[in-house]
Design a protein around this motif. Sequence first.
Motif, PDB file in Angstrom:
ATOM      1  N   LEU A  59      21.045 -69.127 -13.985  1.00  0.00           N
ATOM      2  CA  LEU A  59      20.962 -68.041 -13.012  1.00  0.00           C
ATOM      3  C   LEU A  59      19.545 -67.672 -12.632  1.00  0.00           C
ATOM      4  N   PHE A  60      18.629 -67.695 -13.576  1.00  0.00           N
ATOM      5  CA  PHE A  60      17.291 -67.171 -13.312  1.00  0.00           C
ATOM      6  C   PHE A  60      16.183 -68.218 -13.313  1.00  0.00           C
ATOM      7  N   GLY A  61      16.379 -69.340 -13.980  1.00  0.00           N
ATOM      8  CA  GLY A  61      15.284 -70.288 -14.110  1.00  0.00           C
ATOM      9  C   GLY A  61      15.483 -71.593 -13.383  1.00  0.00           C
ATOM     10  N   GLY A  62      16.714 -71.993 -13.160  1.00  0.00           N
ATOM     11  CA  GLY A  62      16.946 -73.299 -12.577  1.00  0.00           C
ATOM     12  C   GLY A  62      16.654 -74.394 -13.581  1.00  0.00           C
ATOM     13  N   PHE A  63      16.654 -75.635 -13.112  1.00  0.00           N
ATOM     14  CA  PHE A  63      16.418 -76.770 -14.002  1.00  0.00           C
ATOM     15  C   PHE A  63      15.253 -77.627 -13.537  1.00  0.00           C
ATOM     16  N   ARG A  64      14.337 -77.065 -12.755  1.00  0.00           N
ATOM     17  CA  ARG A  64      13.240 -77.855 -12.229  1.00  0.00           C
ATOM     18  C   ARG A  64      12.075 -77.977 -13.190  1.00  0.00           C
ATOM     19  N   GLY A  65      12.066 -77.283 -14.248  1.00  0.00           N
ATOM     20  CA  GLY A  65      10.929 -77.331 -15.162  1.00  0.00           C
ATOM     21  C   GLY A  65       9.884 -76.319 -14.749  1.00  0.00           C
ATOM     22  N   GLY A  66       8.728 -76.429 -15.334  1.00  0.00           N
ATOM     23  CA  GLY A  66       7.647 -75.487 -15.040  1.00  0.00           C
ATOM     24  C   GLY A  66       7.071 -75.690 -13.657  1.00  0.00           C
ATOM     25  N   TYR A  67       6.701 -74.622 -13.003  1.00  0.00           N
ATOM     26  CA  TYR A  67       6.137 -74.714 -11.672  1.00  0.00           C
ATOM     27  C   TYR A  67       4.663 -75.062 -11.748  1.00  0.00           C
ATOM     28  N   GLY A  68       4.258 -76.018 -10.956  1.00  0.00           N
ATOM     29  CA  GLY A  68       2.847 -76.347 -10.832  1.00  0.00           C
ATOM     30  C   GLY A  68       2.250 -77.077 -12.022  1.00  0.00           C
ATOM     31  N   ARG A  69       3.049 -77.669 -12.866  1.00  0.00           N
ATOM     32  CA  ARG A  69       2.503 -78.363 -14.028  1.00  0.00           C
ATOM     33  C   ARG A  69       1.638 -79.538 -13.621  1.00  0.00           C
ATOM     34  N   ARG A  70       2.059 -80.265 -12.604  1.00  0.00           N
ATOM     35  CA  ARG A  70       1.318 -81.446 -12.192  1.00  0.00           C
ATOM     36  C   ARG A  70       0.493 -81.198 -10.953  1.00  0.00           C
ATOM     37  N   GLY A  71       0.466 -79.995 -10.466  1.00  0.00           N
ATOM     38  CA  GLY A  71      -0.406 -79.681  -9.343  1.00  0.00           C
ATOM     39  C   GLY A  71       0.214 -79.853  -7.981  1.00  0.00           C
ATOM     40  N   PHE A  72       1.465 -80.281  -7.871  1.00  0.00           N
ATOM     41  CA  PHE A  72       2.055 -80.399  -6.554  1.00  0.00           C
ATOM     42  C   PHE A  72       3.431 -79.760  -6.469  1.00  0.00           C
ATOM     43  N   GLY A  73       3.739 -78.856  -7.362  1.00  0.00           N
ATOM     44  CA  GLY A  73       5.004 -78.130  -7.317  1.00  0.00           C
ATOM     45  C   GLY A  73       4.852 -76.905  -6.428  1.00  0.00           C
ATOM     46  N   TYR A  74       5.341 -75.790  -6.885  1.00  0.00           N
ATOM     47  CA  TYR A  74       5.224 -74.551  -6.138  1.00  0.00           C
ATOM     48  C   TYR A  74       4.296 -73.577  -6.837  1.00  0.00           C
ATOM     49  N   GLY A  75       3.497 -74.065  -7.730  1.00  0.00           N
ATOM     50  CA  GLY A  75       2.627 -73.205  -8.508  1.00  0.00           C
ATOM     51  C   GLY A  75       1.213 -73.156  -7.969  1.00  0.00           C
ATOM     52  N   PRO A  76       0.290 -72.747  -8.805  1.00  0.00           N
ATOM     53  CA  PRO A  76      -1.082 -72.545  -8.375  1.00  0.00           C
ATOM     54  C   PRO A  76      -1.787 -73.826  -7.948  1.00  0.00           C
ATOM     55  N   GLY A  77      -1.370 -74.995  -8.421  1.00  0.00           N
ATOM     56  CA  GLY A  77      -2.037 -76.238  -8.072  1.00  0.00           C
ATOM     57  C   GLY A  77      -1.637 -76.808  -6.730  1.00  0.00           C
ATOM     58  N   ARG A  78      -0.626 -76.242  -6.090  1.00  0.00           N
ATOM     59  CA  ARG A  78      -0.110 -76.805  -4.839  1.00  0.00           C
ATOM     60  C   ARG A  78      -1.148 -76.762  -3.730  1.00  0.00           C
ATOM     61  N   VAL A  79      -1.885 -75.680  -3.605  1.00  0.00           N
ATOM     62  CA  VAL A  79      -2.862 -75.534  -2.532  1.00  0.00           C
ATOM     63  C   VAL A  79      -3.962 -76.580  -2.676  1.00  0.00           C
ATOM     64  N   GLU A  80      -4.455 -76.758  -3.903  1.00  0.00           N
ATOM     65  CA  GLU A  80      -5.508 -77.745  -4.123  1.00  0.00           C
ATOM     66  C   GLU A  80      -5.021 -79.148  -3.807  1.00  0.00           C
ATOM     67  N   TRP A  81      -3.781 -79.457  -4.177  1.00  0.00           N
ATOM     68  CA  TRP A  81      -3.228 -80.773  -3.916  1.00  0.00           C
ATOM     69  C   TRP A  81      -3.112 -81.010  -2.418  1.00  0.00           C
ATOM     70  N   LYS A  82      -2.629 -80.010  -1.688  1.00  0.00           N
ATOM     71  CA  LYS A  82      -2.492 -80.167  -0.245  1.00  0.00           C
ATOM     72  C   LYS A  82      -3.850 -80.336   0.428  1.00  0.00           C
ATOM     73  N   GLN A  83      -4.858 -79.597  -0.029  1.00  0.00           N
ATOM     74  CA  GLN A  83      -6.196 -79.731   0.542  1.00  0.00           C
ATOM     75  C   GLN A  83      -6.765 -81.121   0.258  1.00  0.00           C
ATOM     76  N   LYS A  84      -6.565 -81.602  -0.949  1.00  0.00           N
ATOM     77  CA  LYS A  84      -7.057 -82.921  -1.309  1.00  0.00           C
ATOM     78  C   LYS A  84      -6.406 -84.001  -0.444  1.00  0.00           C
ATOM     79  N   MET A  85      -5.104 -83.892  -0.243  1.00  0.00           N
ATOM     80  CA  MET A  85      -4.404 -84.880   0.574  1.00  0.00           C
ATOM     81  C   MET A  85      -4.810 -84.784   2.040  1.00  0.00           C
ATOM     82  N   ALA A  86      -5.047 -83.576   2.534  1.00  0.00           N
ATOM     83  CA  ALA A  86      -5.495 -83.421   3.920  1.00  0.00           C
ATOM     84  C   ALA A  86      -6.871 -84.035   4.129  1.00  0.00           C
ATOM     85  N   GLU A  87      -7.771 -83.862   3.151  1.00  0.00           N
ATOM     86  CA  GLU A  87      -9.099 -84.473   3.250  1.00  0.00           C
ATOM     87  C   GLU A  87      -8.998 -85.988   3.228  1.00  0.00           C
ATOM     88  N   ARG A  88      -8.171 -86.512   2.344  1.00  0.00           N
ATOM     89  CA  ARG A  88      -7.982 -87.958   2.273  1.00  0.00           C
ATOM     90  C   ARG A  88      -7.411 -88.497   3.586  1.00  0.00           C
TER      91      ARG A  88
END
Length: 134
Positions: A59-88
């Motif tokens: 009900l409250f957590g889902g089964f996706r695991g931790g957010y932003g663990r690898r930098g491209f989920g919905y957590g704090p690392g997502r913005v950096e990942w998107k910027q890195k990919m846009a630069e590339r």
Amino acid sequence: MRRFWIRRGLRFLGFAILFVGLAGLVVMTLWNALLPAIVGVTTITFGQALGLLVLSRILFGGFRGGYGRRGFGYGPGRVEWKQKMAERWQQMTPEQREQMKAQWRERCGGRGRGWWREPQTEQPSQPEPTPTAI
């Protein structure tokens, strides 16, 4: 080398079972100590406590695991990942871009929207030809 991985897997499984058992025990103890006196509900068993843990995860957590663990989920690392990919992306030649698009289409099945897709321009719709009677 193989024994190392088997031992490591068994150790992980043991810790996982221990953690789930301990969490179930904590939930059962807290429920039985607090809720019957406060709300007037009955006490629960260890199995019911584990069921509550699973239900609350659904009900409250889902089964996706931790957010932003690898930098491209919905957590704090997502913005950096998107910027890195846009630069590339900006540094690529058109041929490299097409090659990367083809690789992503192959991996993702070509569906959905992503950062690699340019905005599509609307094509004027052409009317379907009407069949003529002979």
